[in-house]
Design an enzyme around this catalytic site. Structure first.
Site, short mmCIF file in Angstrom:
data_model
loop_
_atom_site.label_atom_id
_atom_site.label_comp_id
_atom_site.label_asym_id
_atom_site.label_seq_id
_atom_site.Cartn_x
_atom_site.Cartn_y
_atom_site.Cartn_z
N TYR A 82 15.91 4.30 13.62
CA TYR A 82 16.99 4.87 12.83
C TYR A 82 16.53 6.18 12.20
O TYR A 82 15.38 6.39 11.94
CB TYR A 82 17.43 3.94 11.71
CG TYR A 82 17.96 2.62 12.13
CD1 TYR A 82 17.64 1.47 11.43
CD2 TYR A 82 18.80 2.51 13.23
CE1 TYR A 82 18.14 0.25 11.79
CE2 TYR A 82 19.30 1.29 13.59
CZ TYR A 82 18.98 0.16 12.88
OH TYR A 82 19.49 -1.04 13.25
N ALA A 86 25.80 -0.44 14.43
CA ALA A 86 24.85 -1.35 13.80
C ALA A 86 24.01 -0.66 12.75
O ALA A 86 23.58 -1.29 11.77
CB ALA A 86 23.94 -1.98 14.86
N CYS A 87 23.77 0.61 12.92
CA CYS A 87 22.80 1.35 12.12
C CYS A 87 23.37 1.83 10.79
O CYS A 87 24.37 2.55 10.77
CB CYS A 87 22.31 2.55 12.94
SG CYS A 87 21.34 3.74 12.00
N PRO A 88 22.75 1.48 9.68
CA PRO A 88 23.27 1.92 8.38
C PRO A 88 23.19 3.41 8.17
O PRO A 88 24.01 4.00 7.47
CB PRO A 88 22.39 1.16 7.38
CG PRO A 88 21.13 0.86 8.12
CD PRO A 88 21.54 0.64 9.54
N HIS A 140 25.98 4.91 10.12
CA HIS A 140 27.23 4.51 9.48
C HIS A 140 27.64 5.52 8.40
O HIS A 140 28.82 5.80 8.20
CB HIS A 140 27.06 3.11 8.88
CG HIS A 140 28.35 2.46 8.50
ND1 HIS A 140 28.41 1.17 8.00
CD2 HIS A 140 29.65 2.89 8.51
CE1 HIS A 140 29.67 0.86 7.74
NE2 HIS A 140 30.43 1.89 8.03
#
Length: 382
Positions: free
Chosen positions: A13, A88-90, A93
């Protein structure tokens, strides 16, 4: 010198280290390199380097740190940039939320990768994927012209730099016209979105201010501990490979969640947002971790001293207000991608890739409470 495995051990990420300077990399359009491809075959899912005796997860720096601005190499233009994300990735997001808050949907198109990350990193959806895995908006093959054969996000990185040795991260903001990566740093991408495209927007979106001058000092101070202790803290907890590293991270995480809860309690009458009656960057950056907390972090990352829904009433109400009342938050939150990615991609944590059924529902209704809380409230009225 660090081994290749350790260079890649940071995380897939994007991240932000407020004390590190922007990094520059070659951005000339080139063909995919077989040498680069071979390098990428090495294990990128060692979140803690195998030779690191501390057992602590150490996040690496984002590699592409260019900026969109008038008169620069990357000027603001509609349709010129493509945003690659994972639901899925904050970190990714964040960019989807701000893109929607600022009304940039018709100016910056996006593609979401498939939720399943394996040894080659994030991959694009294919015709063979199950419909339930790709039904969210933008989950497709790479639609950019010239990328017809691209199967993984890393293909873009190697197209830009065949000797690239970093991580293949989301979000990635790509300049379609030049064939260059502008940035893969979420904290900087969202700030580009705040104002650099304002001349292309109607007044109602131009007037959306997520980093107001009067609150900038407070937001930056909050960002510092929120990032280190909460946003990154869940990963420090989950990826720790020693008991000492795990306990250190978890204790720090919950101290800072307590701090956020205290802030929301003390400022409740000024809310409903983190810094008053308007949404700011502080809401965006905290939301993407808190909305994932009960759903995956409690069980998957062992951050189970408390839950948001049962133990943090002010955070819980703040969270639900954003999810249910503000489309930019709720409509960009995909719980299927979130749950399946963590539980089926992190095989060092969950080797059999079994995804828990709960919690159900993944987020409670605006005025709904867990049974124990509801019972306590009813009893208090007697």
């Amino acid at each position: 010198m660090l081994s290749r495995a350790r260079q890649l051990a940071g995380h897939f990420y994007s991240t932000f280290n407020p004390h590190s300077p922007p990094l520059s990399r070659p951005t000339t359009r080139v063909l995919f390199s077989t040498t680069a491809a071979a390098m990428a075959e090495e294990k990128i899912t060692n979140w803690v380097a195998p030779d690191d005796k501390t057992g602590e997860f150490k996040r690496g720096q984002s590699q592409f740190r260019n900026f969109i601005k008038k008169g620069g190499e990357f000027p603001p233009e509609a349709g010129r940039y493509h945003l690659y994300v994972s639901y899925a990735c904050p970190w990714a997001h964040r960019t989807l939320i701000v893109r929607k808050l600022k009304g940039l949907e018709d100016i910056i198109p996006f593609t979401s990768v498939h939720w399943h990350m394996q040894e080659k990193g994030w991959r694009f959806a294919t015709a063979e994927d199950k419909e339930e895995d790709i039904k969210a908006e933008g989950v497709t093959k790479d639609p950019v012209k010239g990328h017809e054969g691209y199967k993984h996000l890393r293909d873009i990185y190697f197209q830009v730099d065949p000797e690239y040795k970093g991580r293949f991260t989301v979000p990635t903001l790509y300049d379609v016209k030049q064939g260059k990566i502008v940035s893969n740093e979420s904290s900087e991408i969202i700030r580009m979105f705040y104002s650099e495209f304002d001349d292309l927007l109607p007044e109602n979106y131009k007037n959306v201010t997520l980093f107001p001058e009067a609150l900038q000092t407070q937001i930056e101070e909050t960002n510092d501990w929120t990032y280190n202790d909460i946003n990154n803290g869940v990963y420090k907890s989950g990826f720790a490979t020693t008991q000492e590293a795990y306990e250190k991270a978890v204790i720090t995480l919950f101290k800072s969640l307590d701090r956020a809860e205290k802030h929301l309690k003390e400022t409740e009458k000024e809310g409903p947002y983190y810094f008053g009656k308007e949404i700011t960057e502080a809401d965006v950056r905290l939301y993407t971790t808190v909305v994932r907390f009960d759903v995956v972090y409690v069980q998957h990352f062992k951050t189970n001293l408390k839950t948001i829904r049962a133990d943090y009433p002010y955070l819980h109400q703040w969270l639900r207000n954003l999810y249910w009342k503000i489309p930019a938050f709720g409509e960009t939150t995909e719980f299927t991608h979130i749950k399946r990615h963590y539980t089926k991609s992190h095989t060092q944590i969950n080797p059999f890739s079994v995804t828990p059924l709960g919690p159900e529902p993944p987020i409670l209704g605006l005025h709904e409470e867990v049974e124990a809380v509801r019972w306590a409230l009813e009893r208090a009225k007697r």
